[in-house]
Design a protein around this motif. Structure first.
Motif, mmCIF file in Angstrom:
data_model
loop_
_atom_site.group_PDB
_atom_site.id
_atom_site.type_symbol
_atom_site.label_atom_id
_atom_site.label_comp_id
_atom_site.label_asym_id
_atom_site.label_seq_id
_atom_site.Cartn_x
_atom_site.Cartn_y
_atom_site.Cartn_z
ATOM 1 N N SER A 1 0.846 -1.196 0.000
ATOM 2 C CA SER A 1 0.000 0.000 0.000
ATOM 3 C C SER A 1 0.877 1.240 0.000
ATOM 4 N N GLY A 2 0.216 2.405 -0.028
ATOM 5 C CA GLY A 2 0.919 3.674 -0.002
ATOM 6 C C GLY A 2 1.219 4.158 1.402
ATOM 7 N N ARG B 1 8.444 0.773 -4.019
ATOM 8 C CA ARG B 1 8.041 -0.591 -3.671
ATOM 9 C C ARG B 1 9.113 -1.608 -4.054
ATOM 10 N N VAL C 1 1.490 4.127 -8.824
ATOM 11 C CA VAL C 1 2.165 4.430 -7.561
ATOM 12 C C VAL C 1 3.656 4.644 -7.806
ATOM 13 N N ASP C 2 4.387 4.909 -6.754
ATOM 14 C CA ASP C 2 5.843 5.006 -6.843
ATOM 15 C C ASP C 2 6.398 3.583 -6.860
ATOM 16 N N GLY D 1 5.983 6.405 1.477
ATOM 17 C CA GLY D 1 4.846 5.921 0.703
ATOM 18 C C GLY D 1 4.837 4.419 0.530
ATOM 19 N N THR D 2 5.390 3.693 1.509
ATOM 20 C CA THR D 2 5.352 2.227 1.448
ATOM 21 C C THR D 2 4.705 1.679 2.719
ATOM 22 N N GLU E 1 -3.236 4.443 4.597
ATOM 23 C CA GLU E 1 -4.017 3.878 3.494
ATOM 24 C C GLU E 1 -4.371 2.426 3.767
#
Length: 447
Positions: A139-140, A325, A320-321, A283-284, A144
């Motif tokens: 996920s972000g 990831r 997403v980025d 963002g992970t 989230e």
């Protein structure tokens, strides 16, 4: 043409570089040049620091980080900051993804299909948590992840009760409140009594469960972002399950911080961050859903990109980025080289270092009792006489402006706001000495 292994040597401080006590910072920075011409395949990361000695561990850990040193930042509960090798790996993946752009995003890059490469990250997280790959979706971030679990919990009926406590994270409380608006749930809020001893915690959860016969869902925080409390998770989960209450476990502050597996918690649904204590890129995060409970979490807003038997349907599937990831296994490799148990002991050592040096201040409150297993690195405190959110904000600003120390004002506890201190692996005892001196100097601020 640069070989894949040769690329890592040039790309810098990446996972093929051996970091030990003797590595100079200038050498690490100089190693980060060179354009990526191939897939950034990580070589093994090795760590030669002595984690059994507090000061020796600091000397080994500090060169792993390139962080601002003019300020002492005690906020790892927000963002853990990547080590140099992980940051270099992230840069390399970012360049590779940009170079291959839609070829990679469309699963068409020769030798590196997108989904297969992302499954490497899922598998690495699954191994870390003692889960199966198909029980993990990326996920972000933790917020989230937990919104996905809470908002899409499928077994809730109108009139069922959803329980949360004052130590739970703001946005996860909001997600529970949303169930009242969207599903007709009844929200039951309660406060944990202080001191937060194991006996008091278990009694509080037992009482609220007994007083809420239509309880169906309980939000439980693995390690509180407010004051650092680590409750007896497995006992609470078992207590809830015995009454037919499902638990969604907020492990945003626990993964990469506390040594545990999913079996250790007993929870069927867990949301977590990876950019905090694991120190993966921003963002992970991810979710865990026990395999036989998958259908009890509905797909995200009717998501049909993945089938109903795929956990990835429970998470937003936007662009997403991907580089972030792809870097996750590298962050886990660095942690494995240091050792999670050794990392945890050092983090607790950093916490104990400053706490024990201010504990004698009259009127100073340390929010988490010194009870084995009830805390990690995060701890909230109150200066003598500090009252209300404005007081906490005033103190946090003073510490930042006058002493160049970042501590965080946190509201939400029934007993009042706190100042939160969260040392990271990149913090030193010298920085903690500055914190101790500031607390002592300002102990009369509100008196």
């Amino acid at each position: 043409m640069v070989t894949r292994r040769g690329f890592i040597g040039r790309a810098g401080g990446a996972l093929g570089v051996t970091f030990g006590v003797g590595l100079g910072l200038d050498g690490a920075v100089a190693a980060t040049t060179g354009p990526p011409d191939g897939w950034p395949d990580e070589a093994p990361f090795s760590f030669s620091g002595d984690m059994t000695d507090f000061e020796a561990a600091q000397r080994a850990l500090l060169p792993l980080y390139d962080v601002e040193r003019d300020f002492a930042t005690f906020d790892a509960a927000y963002y853990g900051a990547m080590t140099r090798p992980v940051a270099a790996s992230y840069r390399a993946y970012s360049q590779w993804v940009n170079r291959n752009n839609s070829l990679f995003l469309r699963n068409a890059a020769p030798g590196h299909p997108r989904d297969a490469e992302l499954d490497r990250s899922r598998a690495a997280v699954a191994k870390l948590l003692g889960a199966q790959t198909e029980e993990i979706a990326l996920s972000g971030g933790g917020t989230e992840a937990l919104y996905a679990l809470i908002a899409n919990y499928a077994l809730l009926k109108a009139g069922d009760a959803v329980i949360y406590a004052d130590v739970d994270y703001d946005e996860m409380q909001y997600a529970c409140d949303y169930l009242e608006q969207s599903r007709g749930a009844r929200i039951v809020r309660f406060s944990l009594p202080e001191p937060h001893t194991e006996a008091n915690i278990l009694a509080a959860y037992d009482r609220i469960l007994k007083e809420t016969p239509r309880a169906k869902l309980l939000l439980l925080t693995h390690l509180s972002n407010r004051n650092g409390l680590v409750p007896p998770v497995k006992a609470i989960v078992a207590m809830a399950k015995a009454r037919g209450v499902d638990v969604i476990l907020d492990s945003a502050q626990a993964v990469g911080h506390l040594p545990f597996t999913v079996e250790d918690t007993g929870a069927d649904f867990i949301g977590f961050s990876l950019h905090k204590w694991l120190a993966a890129p921003l963002g992970t995060g991810g979710i865990y859903i026990r395999k036989d409970r998958l259908q009890d979490i509905s797909p995200w807003l009717g998501n049909r990109i993945h089938g109903p038997e795929d956990i990835r349907a429970r998470i937003p599937t936007g662009t997403v980025d991907f580089a972030a990831r792809l870097t996750i296994p590298g962050a886990i490799a660095v942690q494995d080289a240091i050792g999670l148990e050794a990392k945890y002991r050092h983090l607790v050592g950093l916490r104990d270092y400053w706490v024990e040096r201010v504990r004698d201040i009259a009127g100073l409150e340390i929010l988490v009792p010194q009870e084995a297993g009830r805390f990690g690195a995060v701890t909230g405190f109150r200066l003598p006489g500090m009252k209300g959110p404005d007081g906490a904000k005033q103190a946090a600003k003073l510490f930042l402006d006058k002493y160049r120390l970042l501590v965080v004002a946190k509201a939400g506890l029934a007993s009042g706001p706190v100042l939160r201190v969260t040392p990271a692996l990149f913090n030193s005892s010298a920085e903690l000495d500055r914190l101790v001196a500031a607390i002592r100097a300002e102990r009369h601020l509100f008196t």
